[in-house]
Scaffold this motif. Structure first.
Motif, short mmCIF file in Angstrom:
data_model
loop_
_atom_site.label_atom_id
_atom_site.label_comp_id
_atom_site.label_asym_id
_atom_site.label_seq_id
_atom_site.Cartn_x
_atom_site.Cartn_y
_atom_site.Cartn_z
N ASP A 35 0.86 -1.31 0.04
CA ASP A 35 0.06 0.01 0.08
C ASP A 35 0.85 1.34 0.01
O ASP A 35 0.32 2.70 -0.02
N ILE A 36 2.18 1.05 0.09
CA ILE A 36 2.99 2.31 0.33
C ILE A 36 4.30 2.15 -0.81
O ILE A 36 4.83 1.49 -0.82
N LEU A 37 4.15 3.19 -1.86
CA LEU A 37 5.16 3.34 -2.63
C LEU A 37 6.18 4.46 -2.25
O LEU A 37 5.94 5.52 -2.36
N VAL A 38 7.29 4.12 -2.14
CA VAL A 38 8.61 5.16 -2.03
C VAL A 38 9.07 5.61 -3.27
O VAL A 38 9.61 4.67 -4.15
N LEU A 39 8.88 6.93 -3.56
CA LEU A 39 9.34 7.39 -4.87
C LEU A 39 10.04 8.68 -4.81
O LEU A 39 9.58 9.78 -4.83
N PRO A 40 11.22 8.40 -4.42
CA PRO A 40 12.16 9.52 -4.31
C PRO A 40 12.20 10.27 -5.73
O PRO A 40 12.57 9.85 -7.01
N PHE A 41 12.50 11.73 -5.63
CA PHE A 41 12.99 12.40 -6.85
C PHE A 41 13.17 14.04 -6.17
O PHE A 41 12.53 14.41 -5.21
N ASP A 42 13.79 14.88 -6.72
CA ASP A 42 14.17 16.00 -6.57
C ASP A 42 13.11 16.96 -7.31
O ASP A 42 12.64 16.91 -8.58
N LEU A 43 12.20 17.72 -6.43
CA LEU A 43 11.17 18.55 -6.90
C LEU A 43 11.83 19.46 -7.91
O LEU A 43 11.02 20.03 -8.98
N THR A 44 12.88 19.85 -7.96
CA THR A 44 13.53 21.12 -8.94
C THR A 44 13.99 20.45 -10.29
O THR A 44 13.96 21.14 -10.81
N ASP A 45 13.80 19.23 -10.23
CA ASP A 45 14.29 18.33 -11.47
C ASP A 45 12.93 18.00 -12.13
O ASP A 45 12.34 17.23 -12.08
N ARG A 46 12.56 19.19 -12.89
CA ARG A 46 11.17 19.21 -13.56
C ARG A 46 10.86 17.85 -14.59
O ARG A 46 9.97 17.50 -14.93
N SER A 47 12.16 17.58 -15.05
CA SER A 47 12.37 16.37 -16.30
C SER A 47 11.63 15.21 -15.56
O SER A 47 11.29 14.14 -16.40
N ALA A 48 11.67 15.20 -14.44
CA ALA A 48 11.52 13.78 -13.73
C ALA A 48 10.04 13.74 -13.24
O ALA A 48 9.50 12.65 -12.99
N ASP A 97 20.69 34.06 -6.55
CA ASP A 97 20.71 32.35 -6.34
C ASP A 97 19.77 32.06 -5.37
O ASP A 97 18.99 31.02 -5.96
N VAL A 98 19.66 32.51 -4.18
CA VAL A 98 18.77 32.05 -3.15
C VAL A 98 17.16 32.29 -3.81
O VAL A 98 16.30 31.40 -3.57
N PHE A 99 16.81 33.32 -4.18
CA PHE A 99 15.50 33.90 -4.67
C PHE A 99 15.14 32.86 -5.68
O PHE A 99 14.20 32.41 -6.15
N LYS A 100 16.31 32.45 -6.62
CA LYS A 100 15.92 31.72 -7.93
C LYS A 100 15.73 30.20 -7.34
O LYS A 100 14.66 29.55 -7.73
N GLU A 101 16.47 29.70 -6.46
CA GLU A 101 16.25 28.42 -5.69
C GLU A 101 14.66 28.30 -5.02
O GLU A 101 14.22 27.24 -5.35
N LEU A 102 14.38 29.30 -4.28
CA LEU A 102 12.89 29.32 -3.74
C LEU A 102 11.80 29.11 -4.89
O LEU A 102 10.81 28.71 -4.47
N MET A 103 12.16 30.03 -5.95
CA MET A 103 11.18 29.82 -6.88
C MET A 103 11.18 28.81 -7.84
O MET A 103 10.07 28.16 -8.01
N GLU A 104 12.16 28.13 -7.94
CA GLU A 104 12.36 26.76 -8.60
C GLU A 104 11.63 25.74 -7.66
O GLU A 104 11.01 24.92 -8.38
N LEU A 105 11.74 25.76 -6.64
CA LEU A 105 11.57 24.76 -5.76
C LEU A 105 10.09 24.91 -5.07
O LEU A 105 9.30 23.86 -5.55
N ASN A 106 9.82 25.93 -4.47
CA ASN A 106 8.57 26.27 -4.10
C ASN A 106 7.48 26.33 -5.00
O ASN A 106 6.25 26.05 -4.93
N TYR A 107 7.73 27.15 -6.18
CA TYR A 107 6.71 27.65 -7.13
C TYR A 107 6.76 26.68 -8.34
O TYR A 107 5.81 25.91 -8.54
N LEU A 108 7.81 26.76 -9.34
CA LEU A 108 7.96 26.13 -10.44
C LEU A 108 7.89 24.55 -10.18
O LEU A 108 7.33 23.89 -10.90
N GLY A 109 8.41 23.93 -9.10
CA GLY A 109 8.58 22.47 -8.85
C GLY A 109 6.84 22.24 -8.54
O GLY A 109 6.57 21.03 -8.96
N THR A 110 6.36 22.81 -7.83
CA THR A 110 4.96 22.50 -7.40
C THR A 110 4.13 22.65 -8.50
O THR A 110 3.11 21.89 -8.94
N VAL A 111 4.07 23.67 -9.49
CA VAL A 111 3.55 24.10 -10.79
C VAL A 111 3.61 22.90 -11.69
O VAL A 111 2.79 22.44 -12.15
N SER A 112 4.98 22.21 -11.84
CA SER A 112 5.24 21.36 -12.81
C SER A 112 4.65 20.14 -12.45
O SER A 112 3.95 19.47 -13.40
#
Length: 339
Positions: free
Chosen positions: A104-117, A153-168
């Motif tokens: 009943d549990i699937l472990v599916l690791p990936f990096d949220l900033t890697d939108r290609s995954a 770079d910090v602002f870019k990382e926050l947008m990549e992770l929190n925003y674009l990663g979630t949108v993707s």
């Protein structure tokens, strides 16, 4: 009963009712719609069983606690984050304390900033369980640094992770839900997505962006009433969010996360999240006072909220620079001892 007596009784009851509601608000840890749903609404134990729930950021904090509480409801769980060993730890505890089996549990690791995954990950979930009923966008990081001292770079990382990663990831799951004409997209935002605070300019920007995206997406799905878009806005919660926060440089970490014990217990925050999911609430605010009050003020009286934030913000910055938790200024020592 005469009309005069009835009007007199109403005149006496109105102030009493106002006082009762004020006391309730002062003791509230969620917005009034959410607390009404907790009292009179549908139970997660009734509504969420047999669903497939995909949780990102499941290796710690809110995501980890969400996995534990969901494991007791009879759902199928997908746990995602970067650290596979931490996900396996969460899975083991779910199996030990919940009612789920290993299948009943699937472990599916990936990096949220890697939108290609994201597309491949979505296909893996559908292949494993045949559907995705609930996507919980919980992955993300906070920030503790002054804007003027923070690398772009910090602002870019926050947008990549929190925003674009979630949108993707949302965009990858959305076609599946549209095809089925049902599903829940639940995003863990923040009260900082409503009322901005100092030391978190990049984080606040990413959360404001998420709120705008989710509100627009909800209106675009008007022809699919079975697809619910929920924006969950917690205030300070006991978790590793401060410890893992970005600072002025990507390679620099928080040296002293300070006392976190006075914040809302993660278990309470997650319980209210489950209630919001069960009742299809579109936006909820989860916070103790005075943070909940500031959310209402930011929503309905923003000029006053800006004025108060400017007054309290100076102390928040002083706390951070002195190595204590930035938010502890809002609490008396008696409250900290009580908790």
């Amino acid at each position: 009963m005469s009309w005069e007596l009835l009007l007199a009784l109403l005149a006496l009851c109105a102030p009493l009712l106002l006082v009762v509601q004020l006391v309730r608000f002062l003791r509230a840890d969620g917005d009034l719609t959410l607390l009404w749903a907790e009292w009179q609404g549908r139970r997660p134990e009734w509504e969420l069983t047999d669903m497939v729930v995909w949780v990102t950021g499941a290796s710690s904090g809110i995501g980890e606690e969400l996995a534990y509480q969901l494991s007791k409801l009879g759902v199928s769980l997908v746990l995602s984050a970067r650290r596979v060993h931490e996900l396996e730890r969460v899975k083991r505890r779910c199996l030990e304390n919940g009612i789920l089996k290993g299948k009943d549990i699937l472990v599916l690791p990936f990096d949220l900033t890697d939108r290609s995954a994201h597309e491949a990950a979505t296909k893996a979930v559908v292949q494993e369980f045949g559907k995705i009923d609930i996507l919980v966008n919980n992955g993300g990081r906070s920030q503790r640094s002054l804007c003027a001292e923070t690398s772009l770079d910090v602002f870019k990382e926050l947008m990549e992770l929190n925003y674009l990663g979630t949108v993707s990831l949302t965009k990858c799951v959305l076609p599946h839900m549209i095809e089925r004409k049902q599903g829940k997209i639940v995003t863990v935002n923040s009260l900082a997505g409503i009322t901005s605070v100092p030391l978190s300019s990049g984080y606040c920007a990413s959360k404001h962006a998420l709120r705008g995206f989710l509100n627009a997406l909800r209106t675009e799905l008007v022809d699919y009433p079975g697809i619910i878009v929920s924006n969950i806005c917690p205030g300070p919660v006991q978790s590793n969010i401060v410890k893992n926060a970005l600072t002025e440089e990507l390679t620099k970490t928080i040296e002293n996360e300070g006392d976190q014990s006075y914040k809302m217990p993660t278990s309470r925050c997650v319980r209210l999240m489950l209630i919001s999911m069960a009742n299809d609430l579109k936006e909820v605010w989860i916070a103790d006072q005075p943070f909940l009050f500031m959310a209402y003020l930011g929503q309905y009286a923003p000029t006053w909220a800006w004025w108060i934030t400017s007054k309290l913000g100076k102390k928040r910055i002083e706390n951070f620079k002195s190595g204590v938790d930035a938010d502890c200024a809002y609490f008396s020592s008696s409250k900290k001892k009580a908790n």
